[in-house]
Enzyme design. Structure first.
Site, short mmCIF file in Angstrom:
data_model
loop_
_atom_site.label_atom_id
_atom_site.label_comp_id
_atom_site.label_asym_id
_atom_site.label_seq_id
_atom_site.Cartn_x
_atom_site.Cartn_y
_atom_site.Cartn_z
CD GLU A 156 -11.51 -9.67 -21.92
OE1 GLU A 156 -12.39 -10.31 -21.33
OE2 GLU A 156 -10.40 -10.16 -22.18
CD GLU A 349 -6.91 -9.18 -19.60
OE1 GLU A 349 -7.35 -10.34 -19.67
OE2 GLU A 349 -7.55 -8.23 -19.12
#
Ligand code: BGC
Length: 434
Positions: A156, A349
């Site tokens: 991320e 995720e």
């Protein structure tokens, strides 16, 4: 809650759970400092005043945690290697042991090479940090590459840029707003250099974990639609298009430092799959001339958009709306938007924060998202794996220990692990899969 069995996923699908080094390892005295150690030492940065100095003490309890993975029946485990630990004496020995233990129980190690815990002396505003990252990657791959088939470069970079450098709510705590853009460019460059370093070490299965979510305009009003498009650019396109298309979206490249055209050739090094972290969609409207707060993050009034509540949905303890069909929408949209430029996908995720051992809300969340994922696959999207965030309750960044994302409860006084109802549920789902 739906009681039909979860549909069958393709043979060879990776079923896993994810964690990250800084959030679980502890043993901070056995490695160099990261920007998160500096940040958490500053008063007021973490809501409950806690640090990750001990966290889940996974560094000393990894055997117990590998046994939990084996009991769960996953065939893959996504963890991160801490760059400050790798660069400390003996640091790689820890990951060497962990990888051996995972292989011994038939769980594929899937390391992420950077999950936000930058060595304290480095800075993503500096271009040189990308080259330093490539060195870290080369050292790690040389040591672990004989047993690690699958690698993730970065976690991320969007959140690390936005929360850490633009809004100042994560380490290193800078509030640069759009002056944070070089941090995005240098991480993307680091990703491309890492892909090259991994290839040089013989790696053949490389991806990245980027966060994505559907972005819904607050209304059909053109001002809301324009604001939502801009938010979509920042979250869904800025960290994706340089990798997949070799260019920045809509003039953003002109705002980036250095020889951007040359750098983009590095950034766009081919990858083998593309990782998607999905939690919830966002509803976005025109700026309101005041701070807006949704899901624990306050957005300043100066930004050209504002976040709105998604109403009529259950929310997690974090206040995030539960929207499983957002995952189908997101994946089919990515496939439509990028066509044959999109590599196979992996959900790196997906998860939720809830209290309690009898965590039926988490079961409902995961059940709904697995069905939504299956619908995307039925619609033709090539998805190769799914990783729940997270194996353990852990140090949830600026929220400290207040948000529990684990399938396994951790008592942060005694460090005792107790599998929750969702652990048994996921184990039973995995038993029914090919
Ligand atoms: C991050 C994790 C984090 C999770 C829940 C993701 O953005 O990669 O480190 O714990 O979301 O907030």
């Amino acid at each position: 809650m739906a009681t039909d069995p979860i549909p069958q996923f393709p043979a060879g699908f990776l079923w896993g759970v994810s964690t990250s080094a800084h959030q679980i390892e502890g043993a901070a005295d056995e490695r160099r400092a990261s920007v998160w150690d500096t940040f958490t030492a500053e008063p007021g940065r973490v809501k409950d005043g806690s640090t990750a100095a001990v966290a889940c003490d996974h560094y000393h309890r990894h055997r117990e945690d590998v046994a939990l993975l084996a009991g769960l029946g996953v065939n893959a485990y996504r963890f991160s290697v801490s760059w400050p630990r790798v660069s400390s004496p003996g640091g790689l020995d820890f990951y060497d042991r962990l990888v051996d233990e995972l292989c011994a129980v038939g769980v594929r190690p899937v390391p992420t090479l950077f999950h936000w815990d930058l060595p304290a002396e480095l800075d993503w505003l500096e271009r040189d940090t990308a080259a330093r990252f490539a060195d870290h990657v080369a050292v790690t791959a040389e040591r672990l590459g004989d047993r690690v088939p699958t690698w993730i470069t970065l976690n991320e970079p969007a959140e690390h840029t936005l929360l850490g450098h633009a809004l100042g709510v994560h380490a290193p705590g800078r509030r640069l707003l759009f002056d944070a853009l070089p941090v995005a460019h240098h991480q993307l460059l680091a990703h491309g250099l890492a892909v090259r370093a991994l290839r040089a070490a013989g790696a053949a299965d490389i991806g990245i974990a980027n966060s994505h979510g559907p972005t819904w305009p607050a209304s059909p009003d053109p001002a809301d639609v324009a604001a939502a498009d801009f938010y979509d650019l920042l979250l869904n396109r800025l960290f994706c298009e340089p990798l997949l298309l070799g260019r920045y979206p809509d003039g953003i490249g002109e705002l980036m430092p250095g020889d951007v055209e040359a750098d983009l050739r590095t950034v766009a090094e081919p990858i083998d799959w593309y990782g998607v972290n999905y939690y919830a969609p966002a509803r976005v409207g025109a700026p309101r001339g005041a701070e807006t707060e949704v899901g624990g993050v306050a957005l300043p009034a100066e930004l050209p958009f504002s976040l709105r509540e998604i109403e009529d949905r259950p929310v997690t303890d974090f206040g995030w709306p539960v929207v499983p069909e957002g995952l189908t929408e997101l994946l089919t949209h990515l496939a439509d938007r990028y066509g044959d430029r999109l590599p196979p996908l992996m959900i790196t995720e997906n998860g939720c924060s809830y209290e309690g051992l009898d965590d039926r809300e988490r079961i409902a969340y995961l059940d709904g998202h697995l069905r939504a994922l299956h619908r995307a696959i039925e619609a033709g999207v090539d998805v190769r794996g799914y990783f729940v965030w997270s194996l353990l309750d852990n140090f949830e960044w600026a929220e400290g220990y207040a948000r529990r994302f684990g399938l396994v409860h951790v008592d942060f006084e005694t460090l005792e692990r107790t599998p929750k109802a969702s652990y048994a549920w996921y184990r039973d789902v995995l038993r029914t899969q090919p």
